[in-house]
Write an enzyme that holds these catalytic residues in place. Sequence first.
Site, PDB file in Angstrom:
ATOM      1  N   HIS A 143       0.902  -1.157   0.000  1.00 36.55           N
ATOM      2  CA  HIS A 143       0.000   0.000   0.000  1.00 36.55           C
ATOM      3  C   HIS A 143       0.940   1.206   0.000  1.00 36.55           C
ATOM      4  O   HIS A 143       1.473   1.576   1.056  1.00 36.55           O
ATOM      5  CB  HIS A 143      -0.878   0.038   1.251  1.00 36.55           C
ATOM      6  N   ARG A 159      -4.860   1.800  12.386  1.00 31.75           N
ATOM      7  CA  ARG A 159      -5.681   2.007  11.203  1.00 31.75           C
ATOM      8  C   ARG A 159      -6.321   3.404  11.211  1.00 31.75           C
ATOM      9  O   ARG A 159      -6.437   4.040  10.160  1.00 31.75           O
ATOM     10  CB  ARG A 159      -6.776   0.928  11.137  1.00 31.75           C
ATOM     11  N   TYR A 201      -6.823   0.749  -2.868  1.00 29.48           N
ATOM     12  CA  TYR A 201      -8.248   0.942  -2.520  1.00 29.48           C
ATOM     13  C   TYR A 201      -8.660   2.402  -2.338  1.00 29.48           C
ATOM     14  O   TYR A 201      -9.833   2.667  -2.080  1.00 29.48           O
ATOM     15  CB  TYR A 201      -8.619   0.109  -1.286  1.00 29.48           C
ATOM     16  N   HIS A 246     -10.846  -6.483  -0.465  1.00 31.52           N
ATOM     17  CA  HIS A 246     -10.085  -5.954   0.668  1.00 31.52           C
ATOM     18  C   HIS A 246     -10.025  -6.978   1.782  1.00 31.52           C
ATOM     19  O   HIS A 246      -8.964  -7.271   2.326  1.00 31.52           O
ATOM     20  CB  HIS A 246     -10.655  -4.629   1.188  1.00 31.52           C
ATOM     21  N   ARG A 302     -14.523  -8.571   5.678  1.00 29.81           N
ATOM     22  CA  ARG A 302     -15.230  -7.467   6.355  1.00 29.81           C
ATOM     23  C   ARG A 302     -15.763  -6.462   5.342  1.00 29.81           C
ATOM     24  O   ARG A 302     -16.802  -5.854   5.533  1.00 29.81           O
ATOM     25  CB  ARG A 302     -14.254  -6.686   7.256  1.00 29.81           C
ATOM     26  N   HIS A 327      -6.927  -9.768   1.733  1.00 31.64           N
ATOM     27  CA  HIS A 327      -6.442  -9.831   3.121  1.00 31.64           C
ATOM     28  C   HIS A 327      -7.245 -10.916   3.833  1.00 31.64           C
ATOM     29  O   HIS A 327      -8.475 -10.857   3.859  1.00 31.64           O
ATOM     30  CB  HIS A 327      -6.718  -8.514   3.859  1.00 31.64           C
ATOM     31  N   GLU A 377      -6.087 -11.671   9.108  1.00 29.67           N
ATOM     32  CA  GLU A 377      -4.948 -10.984   9.723  1.00 29.67           C
ATOM     33  C   GLU A 377      -5.203 -10.787  11.213  1.00 29.67           C
ATOM     34  O   GLU A 377      -4.271 -10.745  12.015  1.00 29.67           O
ATOM     35  CB  GLU A 377      -4.738  -9.625   9.033  1.00 29.67           C
ATOM     36  N   HIS A 395      -1.420 -12.406   4.420  1.00 34.08           N
ATOM     37  CA  HIS A 395      -1.239 -12.637   5.867  1.00 34.08           C
ATOM     38  C   HIS A 395      -1.603 -14.085   6.237  1.00 34.08           C
ATOM     39  O   HIS A 395      -0.760 -14.803   6.718  1.00 34.08           O
ATOM     40  CB  HIS A 395      -2.036 -11.651   6.746  1.00 34.08           C
ATOM     41  N   ASP A 434       4.051  -4.519   2.412  1.00 31.27           N
ATOM     42  CA  ASP A 434       2.744  -4.119   2.948  1.00 31.27           C
ATOM     43  C   ASP A 434       2.716  -2.664   3.427  1.00 31.27           C
ATOM     44  O   ASP A 434       2.522  -1.756   2.631  1.00 31.27           O
ATOM     45  CB  ASP A 434       2.346  -5.108   4.056  1.00 31.27           C
TER      46      ASP A 434
END
Length: 449
Positions: free
Chosen positions: A65, A86, A125, A207, A210, A234, A237, A271, A322
């Site tokens: 990213h 985050r 994203y 992504h 979730r 992902h 993780e 991950h 990452d």
Amino acid sequence: MQVTADKTYWLEHAWLGTHVEPGVALEVLPGGRIGALRTGAATPPPGAEVLRGLTLPGLANAHSHAFHRALRGTVQVGSGTFWTWRDFMYKTAQNLTPDTYFALARAVYAEMALAGITNVGEFHYVHHAPGGAPYADPNAMGEALIEAAAAAGIRITLLDTAYLSAGFGEPPNRHQLRFCDGSADAWAQRVSALTPRGDALIGAAIHSVRAVPADQLATVARWAEERGAPLHVHLSEQTAENDACLAAHGRTPAQLLADHGVLGPRTTGVHNTHLTDADIALLGATATGTCMCPTTERDLADGIGPATRLQQAGSPLSLGSDSHAVVDLLEEARAMELDERLRSRTRGHWTANALLTAATADGHAALGRPEAGRLEEGALADFTTIALDSVRTAGALPRLGAETAVFAASAADVRHTVVAGRHIVRDGAHTLVGDVPSALTEAIGALRA
Ligand SMILES: [Zn+2]
């Protein structure tokens, strides 16, 4: 018809996948592929460019990213969890525009080139303007990343990421509106306007379970299948993601992905940290890849994923930097082994050859470029040379160059990086971007302003 070489390189030592070979003459054909490869060349052929040290295939950074690079250092103050990290990351994302993102990504990809990386998988994203309105070109941000990779001289697979919800049954929050296309169909429509070109491939990403509702997972998987494109996600993780997925769907994230046709040999789980035995068997049986990002996983206190068991089950391993806490694929490779040593209190889970294979051939394959990652005739002429005479590597036996590269060298030991036969990094300097630290300082400063 005889095809004449564009250029010949003489490699003082070359890692050929299973061993280190001294004295290799490597021809680059017009078009940037490797032509003849001649071992036993004790001295450089006339006119050859000499690469002293150990030459490896170019490294593949399978999970990036780019904008997280702006967080380096600043997120190390205080305590917290993945989730507090985050929040900080979201604040940085708010300041990105196509212009500022181009400048930052160009500098970050140049940093990668200086670390021997020739190919990046950008898990992208941040699609829309703050508030979620599309730009005039709805792919302006993705195009900025593709242009940035070209300006830095490396290849990119833009893994355009579907991001539709904040959690199971929750609409995106205000930070996430930039990421959101509204539905998987709208995502597919937007992404279909991106065309692969030059050194850029277009892939897909989910992504996480979730962020994409279960009933829309198959739309993304189908888009990738129709194009034979890589699909990344992902996966597990955080244990909180597993708990929420079990509560919402009565199954683990890996099982949910399997039930919606997401797993398979073109798919890579990033991950794969907190898996059940059944998850590991499922990922292995479907030949779904695993991208380990050990420096980020330790930085975010994620845990140690079961990489040895995944590989034994049939999941090919790749590596990614990452969040760019550091950009050093050699460190990622050794961290995978060293984390496993700490957990198991035994050594030698992977050989240096196996770790380099994850950092090269298997990483490129995960990004949709199986023709990269090997020093052999017909492969892409992408390679990087590690110094064997630096303060970190001096004294090593050249025949143990792979062990030295993986367990002692760092990104600072990269002397040369060549992409499609063209020198991108020469003697530790970037030939296109020039002063990479200044480019990073300026680009990151612009985001803080
Ligand atoms: Zn990631």
